[in-house]
Design a protein around this motif. Structure first.
Motif, short mmCIF file in Angstrom:
data_model
loop_
_atom_site.label_atom_id
_atom_site.label_comp_id
_atom_site.label_asym_id
_atom_site.label_seq_id
_atom_site.Cartn_x
_atom_site.Cartn_y
_atom_site.Cartn_z
N ARG A 101 46.91 42.11 46.19
CA ARG A 101 46.59 43.52 45.95
C ARG A 101 45.08 43.71 45.90
O ARG A 101 44.55 44.68 46.44
CB ARG A 101 47.23 44.02 44.67
CG ARG A 101 46.82 45.47 44.39
CD ARG A 101 47.80 46.26 43.68
NE ARG A 101 49.14 46.02 44.07
CZ ARG A 101 50.03 46.98 44.25
NH1 ARG A 101 49.68 48.21 44.11
NH2 ARG A 101 51.26 46.70 44.58
N LEU A 102 44.37 42.80 45.26
CA LEU A 102 42.92 42.89 45.17
C LEU A 102 42.30 42.81 46.58
O LEU A 102 41.45 43.63 46.93
CB LEU A 102 42.35 41.76 44.31
CG LEU A 102 40.82 41.74 44.20
CD1 LEU A 102 40.34 42.87 43.32
CD2 LEU A 102 40.35 40.40 43.68
N SER A 104 43.75 43.40 49.49
CA SER A 104 44.15 44.58 50.25
C SER A 104 43.29 45.78 49.88
O SER A 104 42.84 46.54 50.75
CB SER A 104 45.62 44.89 50.00
OG SER A 104 46.01 46.05 50.70
N SER A 105 43.04 45.93 48.60
CA SER A 105 42.19 47.03 48.12
C SER A 105 40.78 46.92 48.69
O SER A 105 40.20 47.91 49.15
CB SER A 105 42.15 47.03 46.60
OG SER A 105 41.22 47.97 46.13
N LYS A 106 40.23 45.72 48.66
CA LYS A 106 38.87 45.53 49.18
C LYS A 106 38.80 45.75 50.68
O LYS A 106 37.82 46.29 51.20
CB LYS A 106 38.35 44.14 48.81
CG LYS A 106 38.05 44.00 47.33
CD LYS A 106 37.37 42.69 47.02
CE LYS A 106 36.97 42.60 45.57
NZ LYS A 106 35.89 43.49 45.19
N SER A 108 40.70 47.73 52.40
CA SER A 108 41.03 49.12 52.72
C SER A 108 39.85 50.06 52.58
O SER A 108 39.91 51.21 52.99
CB SER A 108 42.16 49.62 51.82
OG SER A 108 43.33 48.86 52.06
N HIS A 109 38.77 49.62 51.99
CA HIS A 109 37.61 50.50 51.76
C HIS A 109 36.54 50.28 52.77
O HIS A 109 36.23 49.34 53.29
CB HIS A 109 37.05 50.29 50.35
CG HIS A 109 38.01 50.81 49.32
ND1 HIS A 109 39.03 50.04 48.80
CD2 HIS A 109 38.14 52.00 48.73
CE1 HIS A 109 39.70 50.75 47.92
NE2 HIS A 109 39.19 51.95 47.86
#
Length: 109
Positions: A101-102, A104-106, A108-109
């Motif tokens: 999740r971490l 993927s979050s990074k 995605s930005h």
């Protein structure tokens, strides 16, 4: 003439080296088209791709599938140095989320 609804991924950018706009197609990375205007660069690369696709069909070659219509699993492997892996695992644990999740979050930005 460009292929109608070809769904390929085109980009037009300025080429300082050539002092012109350059039209590119992601699915055909070896092709490009230079022109004085962005509109002409886009039209040129689309026409060039159409000509190449016609030639490929005539030679019974495999034609690249447009990126926009490909199916993706959502999975890919990324190799990082062990210290980066450790740092990301610590950040994920501190945030109370999975490493996936971490990451993927990074991404995605």
């Amino acid at each position: 003439m460009a292929i109608k609804n070809d769904h390929y991924t085109y980009r037009v950018t300025w080429s300082a080296d050539d002092d012109e706009y350059i039209g590119l197609c992601a699915e055909f990375p070896s092709l490009s088209w230079l022109a004085e205007t962005p509109e002409a660069a886009l039209k040129g690369i689309r026409n060039l791709v159409a000509d190449v696709v016609t030639d490929m069909k005539g030679n019974k070659e495999k034609i690249p599938e447009p990126i926009a219509i490909k199916n993706y699993s959502g999975k890919f492997m990324v190799r990082v140095p062990p210290d980066v892996h450790r740092t990301l695992a610590i950040k994920a644990a501190e945030a109370g989320v999975s490493l996936n999740r971490l990451a993927s979050s990074k991404l995605s930005h």
